[in-house]
Design a protein around this motif. Structure first.
Motif, PDB file in Angstrom:
ATOM      1  N   ALA A 278       6.943   3.537  26.756  1.00 21.83           N
ATOM      2  CA  ALA A 278       5.578   3.893  26.329  1.00 21.83           C
ATOM      3  C   ALA A 278       5.315   3.512  24.877  1.00 21.83           C
ATOM      4  O   ALA A 278       4.314   3.942  24.294  1.00 21.83           O
ATOM      5  CB  ALA A 278       5.345   5.386  26.545  1.00 21.83           C
ATOM      6  N   TYR A 279       6.208   2.721  24.267  1.00 17.50           N
ATOM      7  CA  TYR A 279       5.893   2.164  22.942  1.00 17.50           C
ATOM      8  C   TYR A 279       4.843   1.076  23.118  1.00 17.50           C
ATOM      9  O   TYR A 279       4.844   0.358  24.127  1.00 17.50           O
ATOM     10  CB  TYR A 279       7.140   1.542  22.309  1.00 17.50           C
ATOM     11  N   GLY A 280       3.977   0.932  22.115  1.00 17.23           N
ATOM     12  CA  GLY A 280       2.898  -0.049  22.195  1.00 17.23           C
ATOM     13  C   GLY A 280       3.418  -1.478  22.261  1.00 17.23           C
ATOM     14  O   GLY A 280       4.288  -1.855  21.482  1.00 17.23           O
TER      15      GLY A 280
ATOM     16  N   GLY B 295       7.715  -2.161  18.493  1.00 20.54           N
ATOM     17  CA  GLY B 295       8.294  -1.140  19.376  1.00 20.54           C
ATOM     18  C   GLY B 295       8.359  -1.562  20.838  1.00 20.54           C
ATOM     19  O   GLY B 295       9.422  -1.510  21.470  1.00 20.54           O
ATOM     20  N   GLY B 296       7.220  -1.985  21.394  1.00 20.77           N
ATOM     21  CA  GLY B 296       7.153  -2.285  22.826  1.00 20.77           C
ATOM     22  C   GLY B 296       8.109  -3.392  23.227  1.00 20.77           C
ATOM     23  O   GLY B 296       9.011  -3.196  24.060  1.00 20.77           O
TER      24      GLY B 296
ATOM     25  N   MET C 127       4.993   0.004  30.141  1.00 12.80           N
ATOM     26  CA  MET C 127       3.764   0.789  30.262  1.00 12.80           C
ATOM     27  C   MET C 127       2.870   0.703  29.023  1.00 12.80           C
ATOM     28  O   MET C 127       1.656   0.760  29.126  1.00 12.80           O
ATOM     29  CB  MET C 127       4.173   2.246  30.503  1.00 12.80           C
ATOM     30  N   SER C 128       3.469   0.627  27.824  1.00 14.90           N
ATOM     31  CA  SER C 128       2.721   0.698  26.568  1.00 14.90           C
ATOM     32  C   SER C 128       2.124   2.103  26.390  1.00 14.90           C
ATOM     33  O   SER C 128       2.374   2.987  27.214  1.00 14.90           O
ATOM     34  CB  SER C 128       1.625  -0.374  26.536  1.00 14.90           C
ATOM     35  N   GLY C 129       1.324   2.309  25.353  1.00 11.36           N
ATOM     36  CA  GLY C 129       0.784   3.657  25.092  1.00 11.36           C
ATOM     37  C   GLY C 129      -0.532   3.902  25.805  1.00 11.36           C
ATOM     38  O   GLY C 129      -1.173   2.966  26.269  1.00 11.36           O
TER      39      GLY C 129
ATOM     40  N   ALA D  65       9.412   6.323  23.546  1.00 12.01           N
ATOM     41  CA  ALA D  65       8.069   6.614  23.018  1.00 12.01           C
ATOM     42  C   ALA D  65       8.202   7.133  21.595  1.00 12.01           C
ATOM     43  O   ALA D  65       9.298   7.488  21.166  1.00 12.01           O
ATOM     44  CB  ALA D  65       7.380   7.674  23.880  1.00 12.01           C
ATOM     45  N   THR D  66       7.084   7.186  20.876  1.00 11.79           N
ATOM     46  CA  THR D  66       7.138   7.913  19.609  1.00 11.79           C
ATOM     47  C   THR D  66       7.280   9.399  19.969  1.00 11.79           C
ATOM     48  O   THR D  66       6.798   9.829  21.029  1.00 11.79           O
ATOM     49  CB  THR D  66       5.844   7.721  18.790  1.00 11.79           C
ATOM     50  N   PRO D  67       7.915  10.202  19.115  1.00  8.79           N
ATOM     51  CA  PRO D  67       8.052  11.621  19.441  1.00  8.79           C
ATOM     52  C   PRO D  67       6.696  12.314  19.618  1.00  8.79           C
ATOM     53  O   PRO D  67       6.558  13.190  20.480  1.00  8.79           O
ATOM     54  CB  PRO D  67       8.832  12.200  18.264  1.00  8.79           C
TER      55      PRO D  67
END
Ligand code: DLL
Length: 435
Positions: A136-138, A144-145, A162-164, A184-186
């Protein structure tokens, strides 16, 4: 896959003399590459009176000049690249809040190393080949992604790119595909936990077991919250675009600081004021030199991130130095009536406080010559106005005694504060506008 799997290249367990030899050899090559191919480095080294072949010991690096974010901006877009642009097969950029974006580039070999380090990082947290990794990182210019994507593929996981955003759909897919790891980010992971609860979906009972969270500061209390609400072991991942992206340092399953991959990076801590190197264990600014990067070699890059290093042995057997949780960036430090404080310290005090939900927003204003901090938090469950005013007084007192700062606390209704889709915005600084 059996629980006995270990993705553990020997290099993660080298003894110090062998690791230092490897670092020295790579560092010499890196400095020569930077000096020969990047006019900025040639000028900076010449001005400092240092030459790559003058480096005999790792300690000699302290005589070399620092690199800062402004150097990237001043050489926008490709001026710090050390290879012809045609050999750069990927470009990422971070927008920043002002001015030009920071542009970074990778050769094929750089991407190969990055995927390898990300695979090692994921494996260290307990992710296994064959696991479904929900990413789920962009995706996009943010590292990140794609950083997680190629690392998880390298580890032979099934990656869900998935991305955000679109949180309800994310939760459906996490359940349907049986994701074992969530990246993901926290702050976005917390958003996922909250929406799942609202949907009546129990992620705690799902196969989800590991969280790989980073890209922003977060606290131990937030970790406990995420462990409990997602039914996972939440691990901290650190990285930055200028150095590579995610995968620079990672917590292993013991979760006692982040192993920095010393075969590819050299870590120093310096005093942010005097810029003098500090001894092991001292708190200061993290400075990183890349040891293998081709497209964008970085010499003594000042990260602005404040932390400590430790070389205490870790139960996992990895010998690489550990970076303790990054409390915040130098730029994010707030001085409230003479007290230095990072947003993550306020988070640590707020999350888990009885009656308060783990969502917050900090606003800084100037009243006369004094900084004024407003802390907005959300009440947990429905509470009337009197109740919330009472809770606000309790939180105010708690912040004063735990963090040492005076603040104005406003307790909002559930759902009133914005939710994160990626990197959360925790602080609004209105002081520069003279408010
Ligand atoms: O945030 C890379 C990344 C992606 C790391 C996904 C981890 C997971 P940038 O956008 O360039 O790169 O932002 C880098 O974010 O200098 C820190 O200030 C902050 N940061 C990153 N990870 C952590 C962390 C990615 N675990 C900047 N704890 C860094 C605290 C972090 N701060």
């Amino acid at each position: 896959m059996s629980g006995a799997f270990m993705y553990a290249p020997e290099v993660e367990r080298l003894d110090r003399p062998a690791l230092a030899r490897l670092q020295l050899e790579r560092l010499r090559g890196l400095l020569a590459h930077a000096y020969a191919n990047v006019p900025h480095y040639r000028a900076a080294f010449d001005a400092a009176g240092v030459k790559p072949d003058g480096l005999r010991h790792l300690e000699d690096l302290a005589r070399f000049p620092f690199t800062v974010k402004a150097d990237l901006r001043d050489n926008y877009p490709f001026g710090l690249f050390a290879v012809p642009r045609e050999q750069v097969v990927r470009i990422h950029a971070s927008s920043g809040t002002t001015g030009r974006p920071t542009v970074v580039g990778y050769t094929e070999a750089d991407l190969d190393n990055w995927a390898g380090l990300m695979a090692r990082s994921l494996a260290a947290t307990g992710v296994r080949p064959g696991d479904v990794v929900h990413n789920a990182y962009g995706y996009g210019l943010f590292t990140g992604g794609l950083g997680f994507h190629y690392g998880a593929e390298r580890l032979k996981c099934s990656v869900v790119p998935m991305s955000g955003g679109n949180t309800e759909k994310q939760i459906g897919l996490i359940m349907d595909f049986g994701a074992r790891a969530l990246a993901a980010t926290p702050s976005y992971a917390l958003n996922i936990a909250e929406v799942a609860e609202q949907m009546g979906v129990s992620l705690v009972d799902a196969p989800l077991a590991v969280g790989v969270f980073g890209a922003e500061p977060w606290s131990e209390t937030m970790r406990a919250e995420l462990d409990r609400r997602l039914g996972i072991s939440a691990c901290d991942m650190y990285g930055l675009s200028e150095i590579m992206g995610p995968g620079v340092a990672i917590e292993c399953e013991h979760r006692v600081g982040l192993h920095g991959w010393e075969d590819h990076f050299l870590f120093e801590i310096v005093d942010p004021e005097t810029l003098e190197p500090l001894p092991m264990g001292a708190e200061g600014e993290l400075v990183i030199t890349t040891l293998s990067k081709q497209a964008l070699p970085m010499v003594r890059y000042r990260t602005r991130d404040i932390t400590r290093l430790t070389d205490e042995p870790c139960a996992c057997g990895r010998t690489h130095v550990r970076i303790l949780r990054v409390t915040g960036r130098n730029d994010d430090m707030m001085i409230i009536r003479g007290v230095n404080v990072y947003p993550s310290q306020i988070e640590a005090a707020l999350v888990g406080f009885p009656g308060v939900a783990p969502h917050y927003l900090l606003t800084l204003t100037r009243q006369g010559s004094l900084d004024h901090l407003t802390v907005e938090v959300e009440a947990e469950g429905g509470r009337d106005e009197d109740d919330r005013a009472h809770l606000a007084r309790q939180v105010r007192h708690h912040l004063k005694s735990l963090v040492g700062i005076s603040s104005e606390v406003i307790v909002r209704l559930p759902g009133e504060l914005p939710r994160s889709q990626g990197k959360a915005i925790r602080v609004r600084d209105l002081r520069k506008e003279g408010t």
